[in-house]
Design a protein around this motif. Structure first.
Motif, PDB file in Angstrom:
ATOM      1  N   GLU A  29       0.845  -1.198   0.000  1.00  0.00           N
ATOM      2  CA  GLU A  29       0.000   0.000   0.000  1.00  0.00           C
ATOM      3  C   GLU A  29       0.881   1.250   0.000  1.00  0.00           C
ATOM      4  N   PRO A  30       0.665   2.185  -0.925  1.00  0.00           N
ATOM      5  CA  PRO A  30       1.408   3.447  -0.866  1.00  0.00           C
ATOM      6  C   PRO A  30       1.094   4.182   0.434  1.00  0.00           C
ATOM      7  N   LEU A  31       2.119   4.698   1.079  1.00  0.00           N
ATOM      8  CA  LEU A  31       1.950   5.412   2.343  1.00  0.00           C
ATOM      9  C   LEU A  31       2.305   6.891   2.221  1.00  0.00           C
ATOM     10  N   GLU A  32       3.454   7.167   1.620  1.00  0.00           N
ATOM     11  CA  GLU A  32       3.887   8.562   1.497  1.00  0.00           C
ATOM     12  C   GLU A  32       4.799   8.725   0.290  1.00  0.00           C
ATOM     13  N   VAL A  33       4.908   9.982  -0.157  1.00  0.00           N
ATOM     14  CA  VAL A  33       5.729  10.317  -1.324  1.00  0.00           C
ATOM     15  C   VAL A  33       6.583  11.524  -0.967  1.00  0.00           C
ATOM     16  N   GLU A  34       7.818  11.522  -1.459  1.00  0.00           N
ATOM     17  CA  GLU A  34       8.759  12.609  -1.191  1.00  0.00           C
ATOM     18  C   GLU A  34       9.323  13.104  -2.519  1.00  0.00           C
ATOM     19  N   CYS A  35       9.160  14.412  -2.776  1.00  0.00           N
ATOM     20  CA  CYS A  35       9.691  15.031  -3.995  1.00  0.00           C
ATOM     21  C   CYS A  35      10.633  16.161  -3.598  1.00  0.00           C
ATOM     22  N   ILE A  59       2.950  14.202 -11.802  1.00  0.00           N
ATOM     23  CA  ILE A  59       3.691  12.948 -11.677  1.00  0.00           C
ATOM     24  C   ILE A  59       3.138  12.101 -10.535  1.00  0.00           C
ATOM     25  N   VAL A  60       3.004  12.707  -9.373  1.00  0.00           N
ATOM     26  CA  VAL A  60       2.592  11.950  -8.189  1.00  0.00           C
ATOM     27  C   VAL A  60       1.159  11.432  -8.327  1.00  0.00           C
ATOM     28  N   THR A  61       0.253  12.254  -8.807  1.00  0.00           N
ATOM     29  CA  THR A  61      -1.133  11.802  -8.952  1.00  0.00           C
ATOM     30  C   THR A  61      -1.243  10.695  -9.990  1.00  0.00           C
ATOM     31  N   SER A  62      -0.411  10.749 -11.026  1.00  0.00           N
ATOM     32  CA  SER A  62      -0.487   9.702 -12.052  1.00  0.00           C
ATOM     33  C   SER A  62      -0.091   8.343 -11.492  1.00  0.00           C
ATOM     34  N   VAL A  63       0.800   8.326 -10.501  1.00  0.00           N
ATOM     35  CA  VAL A  63       1.276   7.071  -9.931  1.00  0.00           C
ATOM     36  C   VAL A  63       0.389   6.590  -8.791  1.00  0.00           C
ATOM     37  N   VAL A  64       0.008   7.521  -7.908  1.00  0.00           N
ATOM     38  CA  VAL A  64      -0.686   7.150  -6.667  1.00  0.00           C
ATOM     39  C   VAL A  64      -2.204   7.207  -6.809  1.00  0.00           C
ATOM     40  N   GLY A  65      -2.707   8.277  -7.396  1.00  0.00           N
ATOM     41  CA  GLY A  65      -4.149   8.462  -7.510  1.00  0.00           C
ATOM     42  C   GLY A  65      -4.467   9.907  -7.835  1.00  0.00           C
ATOM     43  N   GLU A  66      -5.451  10.124  -8.670  1.00  0.00           N
ATOM     44  CA  GLU A  66      -5.726  11.465  -9.189  1.00  0.00           C
ATOM     45  C   GLU A  66      -6.500  12.361  -8.220  1.00  0.00           C
ATOM     46  N   LYS A  67      -7.127  11.790  -7.217  1.00  0.00           N
ATOM     47  CA  LYS A  67      -7.980  12.602  -6.342  1.00  0.00           C
ATOM     48  C   LYS A  67      -7.163  13.232  -5.223  1.00  0.00           C
ATOM     49  N   TYR A 116      -5.037   2.033  -4.227  1.00  0.00           N
ATOM     50  CA  TYR A 116      -4.137   0.991  -3.752  1.00  0.00           C
ATOM     51  C   TYR A 116      -3.883   1.070  -2.249  1.00  0.00           C
ATOM     52  N   ALA A 117      -4.516   2.042  -1.576  1.00  0.00           N
ATOM     53  CA  ALA A 117      -4.250   2.243  -0.148  1.00  0.00           C
ATOM     54  C   ALA A 117      -5.547   2.456   0.616  1.00  0.00           C
ATOM     55  N   GLY A 118      -5.559   1.995   1.864  1.00  0.00           N
ATOM     56  CA  GLY A 118      -6.744   2.155   2.695  1.00  0.00           C
ATOM     57  C   GLY A 118      -6.839   3.527   3.334  1.00  0.00           C
TER      58      GLY A 118
END
Length: 379
Positions: free
Chosen positions: A145-151, A186-194, A255-257
């Protein structure tokens, strides 16, 4: 639709010329180009073999009768040309930012949808090969499950780049408009658009820039930095935009709760010590992509506790346009999607003016800088 789609380009600089090449790559016919300066328009259209050139956009729409227009000018000059194009029934490809404000961007998105024209918003670094790779890995459960993203990125831009549109909010300048748009895409395309929630802080560390005549191409503006910055005759323009930002966001992911936490940190004028990067952390692993826009290589941290470089899948390599230059390749990818859609062919979802309007409203909120809590009186 057997005949080639006809395209009219607004802008003669790096973006205008790049859009022209990308539309031609996609099989469209570029029938005209419009710019501010007649001499520059004449030079560029002759060089690129474009049959029509002019400085009057409304007249060009009448003369060229395009199916699609390509907006390649700074963001502050987008609103009226796009309105005029939509009134002519044209589909619209527009570079980021969509406009200079959330209100005008939303107005254009609403107008385009009501008019039934197709639009594409070119926050297009979501089409970097390794970003597409990360999207595939996350969807396959490679990090759980994706948890966090760092850019993280630091550009160390020259402080004395000549004054222009990038220094002014009303002209579409600022690092949020011209860096954050790509990062968020970039991030929304990978994790989720909302996008569920957002907050941020911005800072202008530049304050002013030298005024230099004759700068027409954004990519070559560094060549015009004055040799003597202490010249008493030199004039200066005032910056009113951010050159650094920190943004926190929460995204919904299929992909994440729980909402995925995202941190965007960018210093436009600050030097980098370690590599710029994008990292997707999950419950069972992580994905690291080197580079501020995910140029690669890509590394996967697995259950064995090791980072291992991953080769780009052949299906991704075969699908991306084989064009030199990340910006140019990404334009070509998105323009290919738009052209397929206009032709009535099946196409995957791509970003439209609706996303462009959402991004611009978010940027307005971030720039308000209202997220601070005064703790100066705490003991």
């Amino acid at each position: 639709m057997s005949q080639k789609l006809r395209v009219l380009v607004h802008g003669t600089g790096f973006a205008g010329q790049g859009h022209t090449d990308a539309f031609r790559f996609g099989g469209a016919e570029v029938v005209g180009m419009v710019g501010r300066t007649a001499a520059v328009v004449s030079e560029v259209t002759e060089k690129m073999g474009i049959p029509y050139g002019g400085t009057d956009w409304q007249q060009a729409l009448i003369d060229c009768k395009p199916d699609i227009v390509s907006i390649a000018t700074p963001g502050g000059a987008h609103v009226e040309p796009i309105k005029q194009a939509i009134a002519q029934g044209c589909h619209v490809f527009c570079d980021k930012p969509l406009t200079e404000s959330g209100a005008t961007a939303k107005e254009l998105a609403d107008l385009a949808e009501a008019s039934g024209v197709k639009t594409a918003f070119a926050a297009s670094f979501r089409y970097m090969p390794e970003v597409l790779h990360a999207k595939k890995l996350v969807a396959a459960g490679a990090i759980g499950e994706p948890l966090e993203v760092e850019c993280i990125s630091h550009f160390n831009l020259e402080r004395d780049i000549p004054f222009g549109w990038s220094h002014r909010a009303e002209h579409g300048g600022g690092r949020l408009n011209n860096n954050f748009t790509h990062k968020l895409s970039i991030v929304t395309s990978v994790v989720g658009e909302k996008i569920l929630s957002i907050m941020g802080e911005v800072r202008d560390d530049l304050e002013r820039a030298p005024i230099v005549e004759g700068v027409h191409n954004f990519k070559t503006r560094r060549e015009h930095i004055p040799e003597n910055l202490d010249d008493p005759e030199l004039k200066w323009g005032e910056s009113n935009v951010e050159w650094s930002y920190t943004v926190l966001a929460q995204l919904e992911s299929q992909y994440a709760g729980k909402p995925v936490s995202v941190m965007f940190r960018h210093g436009g004028l600050q030097p980098r010590f370690n590599e710029d990067h994008i990292v997707f952390y999950g419950s069972e692993g992580a994905i690291y992509i080197k580079g501020h826009y995910g140029a690669g290589p890509l590394f996967l941290y697995g259950k064995d506790g090791e980072w291992r470089e991953q080769p780009l899948p052949e299906e991704i390599s075969a699908d991306i346009p084989h064009i030199e230059g990340d910006t140019e390749r990404n334009w070509s990818y998105l323009i290919r999607e738009l052209l397929q859609d206009v032709r009535g062919e099946p196409v995957a979802p791509y970003q439209t003016f609706r996303e462009g309007a959402q991004y611009q409203q978010l940027i307005d909120m971030i720039r308000e800088n209202r997220n601070w809590v005064d703790v100066s009186r705490l003991n």
